[in-house]
Design a protein around this motif. Structure first.
Motif, PDB file in Angstrom:
ATOM      1  N   GLU A  85      68.758 -11.859 -46.325  1.00 16.80           N
ATOM      2  CA  GLU A  85      69.645 -12.445 -45.325  1.00 16.80           C
ATOM      3  C   GLU A  85      70.545 -13.506 -45.954  1.00 16.80           C
ATOM      4  OE1 GLU A  85      67.898 -12.210 -41.055  1.00 16.80           O
ATOM      5  OE2 GLU A  85      66.556 -13.396 -42.282  1.00 16.80           O
ATOM      6  N   LEU A  86      71.634 -13.737 -45.335  1.00 17.15           N
ATOM      7  CA  LEU A  86      72.559 -14.740 -45.845  1.00 17.15           C
ATOM      8  C   LEU A  86      72.107 -16.139 -45.433  1.00 17.15           C
ATOM      9  CD1 LEU A  86      75.891 -12.944 -44.993  1.00 17.15           C
ATOM     10  CD2 LEU A  86      74.927 -13.319 -47.250  1.00 17.15           C
ATOM     11  N   VAL A  87      72.343 -17.064 -46.290  1.00 17.34           N
ATOM     12  CA  VAL A  87      72.020 -18.459 -46.022  1.00 17.34           C
ATOM     13  C   VAL A  87      73.274 -19.277 -46.274  1.00 17.34           C
ATOM     14  CG1 VAL A  87      70.647 -20.412 -46.736  1.00 17.34           C
ATOM     15  CG2 VAL A  87      69.673 -18.112 -46.812  1.00 17.34           C
ATOM     16  N   LEU A  88      73.595 -20.128 -45.389  1.00 24.68           N
ATOM     17  CA  LEU A  88      74.704 -21.038 -45.643  1.00 24.68           C
ATOM     18  C   LEU A  88      74.169 -22.242 -46.393  1.00 24.68           C
ATOM     19  CD1 LEU A  88      77.706 -21.696 -45.151  1.00 24.68           C
ATOM     20  CD2 LEU A  88      76.924 -23.079 -43.226  1.00 24.68           C
ATOM     21  N   PHE A  89      74.722 -22.475 -47.528  1.00 20.84           N
ATOM     22  CA  PHE A  89      74.279 -23.559 -48.381  1.00 20.84           C
ATOM     23  C   PHE A  89      75.357 -24.622 -48.313  1.00 20.84           C
ATOM     24  CE2 PHE A  89      71.995 -25.025 -52.092  1.00 20.84           C
ATOM     25  CZ  PHE A  89      72.937 -25.813 -52.721  1.00 20.84           C
ATOM     26  N   LYS A  90      75.040 -25.710 -47.717  1.00 17.44           N
ATOM     27  CA  LYS A  90      76.054 -26.706 -47.412  1.00 17.44           C
ATOM     28  C   LYS A  90      75.813 -27.950 -48.240  1.00 17.44           C
ATOM     29  CE  LYS A  90      78.526 -27.997 -43.264  1.00 17.44           C
ATOM     30  NZ  LYS A  90      78.486 -28.012 -41.807  1.00 17.44           N
ATOM     31  N   ALA A  91      76.746 -28.266 -49.057  1.00 21.83           N
ATOM     32  CA  ALA A  91      76.570 -29.422 -49.933  1.00 21.83           C
ATOM     33  C   ALA A  91      76.837 -30.699 -49.173  1.00 21.83           C
ATOM     34  CB  ALA A  91      77.512 -29.323 -51.115  1.00 21.83           C
ATOM     35  N   GLY A  92      76.266 -31.782 -49.661  1.00 13.86           N
ATOM     36  CA  GLY A  92      76.504 -33.077 -49.047  1.00 13.86           C
ATOM     37  C   GLY A  92      77.966 -33.449 -49.171  1.00 13.86           C
ATOM     38  N   ALA A  93      78.338 -34.471 -48.422  1.00 18.29           N
ATOM     39  CA  ALA A  93      79.728 -34.909 -48.398  1.00 18.29           C
ATOM     40  C   ALA A  93      80.180 -35.327 -49.790  1.00 18.29           C
ATOM     41  CB  ALA A  93      79.885 -36.076 -47.442  1.00 18.29           C
ATOM     42  N   ALA A  94      81.327 -34.864 -50.211  1.00 20.48           N
ATOM     43  CA  ALA A  94      81.952 -35.323 -51.452  1.00 20.48           C
ATOM     44  C   ALA A  94      83.252 -35.980 -51.007  1.00 20.48           C
ATOM     45  CB  ALA A  94      82.229 -34.153 -52.393  1.00 20.48           C
ATOM     46  N   ASP A 141      85.202 -37.274 -48.206  1.00 27.79           N
ATOM     47  CA  ASP A 141      85.137 -37.031 -46.768  1.00 27.79           C
ATOM     48  C   ASP A 141      84.859 -35.569 -46.443  1.00 27.79           C
ATOM     49  OD1 ASP A 141      87.675 -39.433 -46.305  1.00 27.79           O
ATOM     50  OD2 ASP A 141      85.541 -39.613 -45.826  1.00 27.79           O
ATOM     51  N   ARG A 142      84.763 -34.741 -47.487  1.00 22.80           N
ATOM     52  CA  ARG A 142      84.668 -33.312 -47.220  1.00 22.80           C
ATOM     53  C   ARG A 142      83.265 -32.782 -47.482  1.00 22.80           C
ATOM     54  NH1 ARG A 142      89.028 -30.306 -50.524  1.00 22.80           N
ATOM     55  NH2 ARG A 142      88.017 -28.627 -49.383  1.00 22.80           N
ATOM     56  N   GLU A 143      82.955 -31.673 -46.851  1.00 22.12           N
ATOM     57  CA  GLU A 143      81.740 -30.955 -47.190  1.00 22.12           C
ATOM     58  C   GLU A 143      82.132 -29.581 -47.710  1.00 22.12           C
ATOM     59  OE1 GLU A 143      78.894 -30.710 -44.111  1.00 22.12           O
ATOM     60  OE2 GLU A 143      77.990 -32.606 -44.711  1.00 22.12           O
ATOM     61  N   TYR A 144      81.401 -29.090 -48.650  1.00 24.30           N
ATOM     62  CA  TYR A 144      81.632 -27.768 -49.194  1.00 24.30           C
ATOM     63  C   TYR A 144      80.485 -26.878 -48.769  1.00 24.30           C
ATOM     64  CZ  TYR A 144      85.088 -30.058 -52.036  1.00 24.30           C
ATOM     65  OH  TYR A 144      86.171 -30.768 -52.440  1.00 24.30           O
ATOM     66  N   SER A 145      80.774 -25.607 -48.523  1.00 26.33           N
ATOM     67  CA  SER A 145      79.675 -24.701 -48.209  1.00 26.33           C
ATOM     68  C   SER A 145      79.900 -23.343 -48.856  1.00 26.33           C
ATOM     69  CB  SER A 145      79.512 -24.555 -46.707  1.00 26.33           C
ATOM     70  OG  SER A 145      80.634 -23.911 -46.165  1.00 26.33           O
ATOM     71  N   TRP A 146      78.802 -22.683 -49.147  1.00 29.95           N
ATOM     72  CA  TRP A 146      78.826 -21.338 -49.706  1.00 29.95           C
ATOM     73  C   TRP A 146      77.869 -20.488 -48.886  1.00 29.95           C
ATOM     74  CZ3 TRP A 146      78.654 -25.831 -52.341  1.00 29.95           C
ATOM     75  CH2 TRP A 146      79.676 -26.087 -53.272  1.00 29.95           C
ATOM     76  N   THR A 147      78.242 -19.242 -48.685  1.00 24.12           N
ATOM     77  CA  THR A 147      77.344 -18.326 -48.002  1.00 24.12           C
ATOM     78  C   THR A 147      76.683 -17.450 -49.053  1.00 24.12           C
ATOM     79  OG1 THR A 147      78.768 -18.358 -46.080  1.00 24.12           O
ATOM     80  CG2 THR A 147      77.185 -16.564 -46.229  1.00 24.12           C
ATOM     81  N   LEU A 148      75.373 -17.614 -49.165  1.00 13.95           N
ATOM     82  CA  LEU A 148      74.646 -17.016 -50.286  1.00 13.95           C
ATOM     83  C   LEU A 148      73.606 -16.042 -49.769  1.00 13.95           C
ATOM     84  CD1 LEU A 148      73.775 -20.368 -52.097  1.00 13.95           C
ATOM     85  CD2 LEU A 148      75.700 -18.874 -52.611  1.00 13.95           C
ATOM     86  N   PRO A 149      73.564 -14.823 -50.291  1.00 11.89           N
ATOM     87  CA  PRO A 149      72.439 -13.953 -49.941  1.00 11.89           C
ATOM     88  C   PRO A 149      71.159 -14.471 -50.590  1.00 11.89           C
ATOM     89  CG  PRO A 149      73.814 -12.903 -51.594  1.00 11.89           C
ATOM     90  CD  PRO A 149      74.502 -14.185 -51.219  1.00 11.89           C
ATOM     91  N   PHE A 150      70.067 -14.358 -49.888  1.00  7.38           N
ATOM     92  CA  PHE A 150      68.752 -14.753 -50.404  1.00  7.38           C
ATOM     93  C   PHE A 150      68.123 -13.494 -51.010  1.00  7.38           C
ATOM     94  CE2 PHE A 150      64.214 -16.105 -48.918  1.00  7.38           C
ATOM     95  CZ  PHE A 150      63.889 -16.496 -50.195  1.00  7.38           C
ATOM     96  N   VAL A 151      68.074 -13.421 -52.336  1.00  8.35           N
ATOM     97  CA  VAL A 151      67.710 -12.185 -53.036  1.00  8.35           C
ATOM     98  C   VAL A 151      66.505 -12.398 -53.947  1.00  8.35           C
ATOM     99  CG1 VAL A 151      70.073 -11.291 -52.966  1.00  8.35           C
ATOM    100  CG2 VAL A 151      69.320 -12.693 -54.916  1.00  8.35           C
TER     101      VAL A 151
END
Lengths: 280, 280, 280
Positions: free
Chosen positions: C206-215, C217-227
């Motif tokens: 399943e996909l997991v959204l991996f959300k990084a802490g604020a850098a 004022d912004r947050e970065y996120s990646w959608t990663l399959p859990f493999v």
């Protein structure tokens, strides 16, 4: 049957199997003997650095056979030797000065023999890997209780190659020494000990004039406080302190004495009381 | 209860705890077994370099279990195996050719088995750390006297992945070999031995034409004296000699054969008598 | 007489004799005790990396004394300590958080004592080499069956410096964790385990959204399959998987998560189900 542990120090590095092969030779010849690795990452061919590391280590080692191989002259005329020190330990390696400071630290050399008995070598003896073919077999033999004189003819200690550095000398109101090298932080190590400063009547906390040997026609000098740790001086300032091996060292708080002083290993140095310091 | 020492060679490096964890696994499963580290600083994923180091070391090792892990295919279809050699030693590692030259040096492979018995693995078996989960437990089992056939099905030695380099071949008046790699001084190591030159009727001191395989459409050749040490030729000159592992090597006195010849590991090479040399 | 093995981990590196001297001290004080080196090549002064390596190793170690020295505060006010864990093991080192994750992995800290008994130190105690003068002697004493309380006053576990990283937290539909560091391939290691994803109702694949802490004022996120392995995603693609230590890691097939994500050790991260993923 095992009498001794073998400690093992070399410049073989960790990228190839050389140190491992020497350990294997020892285990093949003396299965019951324990090998304690001191270090194999010393600067290649740097006899001075090897002698320093070995001298630092032996006071903390159990009674044993100390196998040391830093051997830029392998295959040439330098002789392979085994020494005994007053504490009872044996030292095995090339006769290039590597073993001398450690033997002194163990009370001085009492006996020295060449390694020339073919019974205690691996054959064919290679031109370049005497660690495997000469030194490890001799160390294994001694560790099992073999007699030093069976390895080859006796040498007088005076016939051995000298230590890679000289002894300090008191010259009137100065003590003359030598740079041994630098540690990983750029602190400069000297062949001087706190007792040399005490002989000049200096105590920790007092200023010491540290005078470098002539560079061309000039001499350089620095006035350094003699402190307990480099944290006792402001950031960027140099100082003289006693390092963890009991030697005097020049350090810079949050900086590098190497960059500041720029003295090579082997450079002569002198310490004396600054002209304007109070008399003892 | 312990029957064997375990020697251990890998490309795990010294910056992380991987080799230490494998040692810990062995000590947990077989507390009385001694582990002798051969080397863990081999070039990462370089099966050829690992096989060469292991082959160089095993003749000097006591009878034992030789655990070797250089395993770029971990987690893929390559099989984990344990072999027995004619001398009696066991070799444990990936079936990627790593173990083959060492097994030959120990007299050849007499038995080969897969590692597939879950009783002799750590669970859960990870996808990437078979040194810890498969190979170290199998080595510990064998070192305690465990039976090879309990680890898994038998393989025929012919089913194993081949050695990373071929055998030399006598082709008329030439001997064809291969570059195994370079040592730290840039000397080029060959899969040839002095007996191959003797088969061509050459003795040390005679010139040998060393002809490299085609590079593009061209062939390069060098005329090299076959000498005892590189000191026997002038500085900057290349020569052929026998290295401390008994292999032919190309060295340059005070220089690098790697820079001069520019041949990659695996490159084919050929030796023959120079056209103008005297007949044997 | 020997009760325990001593495992030994440090950032002393392999270029000098420091680790060897500590081994020598142990062998001098406790000749019958076996020393198992875990690693000495950890990044200098990196308590986080040291704590991670030690935590990874101890579950595979036999019951023993775990000596660990990564000690940027040596000579300052940080306290030297010895702990006992629920499994029965001892841990010896600086009170800077280095030992805490390993002690937790061994069931938690049951007892903690200061190292302040001068009988179990080497004198003179240097300002900078507590591995030799304090920690190795304490480890040797405990390995011979010495009583923890003889080393110094008891501390409450709550008085110890905390682990170098926090515990993950379930925050509604997210789990909040932290970057522990990177492995040699640039894969990012997290303080999260698969059970944290299971707590969110996520399964491998399943996909997991991996959300990084604020850098800023912004947050970065990646959608990663859990493999299961990085080979399950196309080259250059990132994914979330379980590494060989049982931790969640972000890897890139044939690439570097470090380059892609650019998160420093210690950076906060969060995982949650992507908005458009099917409900569990």
């Amino acid at each position: 049957m095992s009498k001794f542990i073998i400690t093992f120090l070399s410049d073989f590095g960790y990228r190839a199997e050389s140190a491992g092969v020497c350990r294997a030779v020892i285990k093949s010849l003396a299965p019951e003997v324990e090998v304690l690795d001191l270090c194999h990452g010393l600067p290649p061919f740097d006899v001075r650095a090897g002698a320093l590391a070995l001298e630092n280590a032996v006071p903390f080692c159990p009674l044993g056979v100390h196998l040391a191989v830093v051997d830029p002259g392998v295959g040439g005329p330098r002789r392979p030797v085994a020494l005994q020190a007053a504490r009872g330990d044996f030292l095995v390696g090339p006769d290039n000065g590597l073993l001398i400071p450690a033997a002194r630290r163990l009370g001085g050399i009492t006996r020295a023999h060449l390694l020339e008995n073919p019974e205690h070598m691996l054959h064919p003896v290679s031109a370049t890997f005497h660690g495997r073919d000469l030194f490890a077999p001799a160390a294994a033999f001694l560790a099992r209780g073999g007699r030093l004189e069976e390895l080859g003819r006796a040498l007088s200690p005076e016939e051995l190659a000298p230590a890679p550095w000289g002894e300090p000398a008191l010259l009137g109101e100065e003590v003359a020494g030598e740079v041994l090298g630098y540690d990983q932080y750029g602190s400069l190590k000297l062949n001087l000990r706190p007792e040399h400063l005490q002989a000049l009547g200096l105590q920790p906390g007092e200023l010491v004039l540290f005078k470098a040997g002539a560079a061309g026609d000039r001499e350089y000098s620095w006035t350094l406080p003699f402190v307990r740790t480099f944290g006792d001086v402001p950031p960027g300032q140099p100082c003289l302190l006693t390092d963890s091996d009991g030697r005097l060292a020049v350090a810079v708080n949050l900086g590098s004495a190497r960059s500041l002083l720029g003295l090579a290993a082997g450079a002569p140095v002198r310490c004396r009381r600054p002209a304007d310091a109070p008399a003892p």
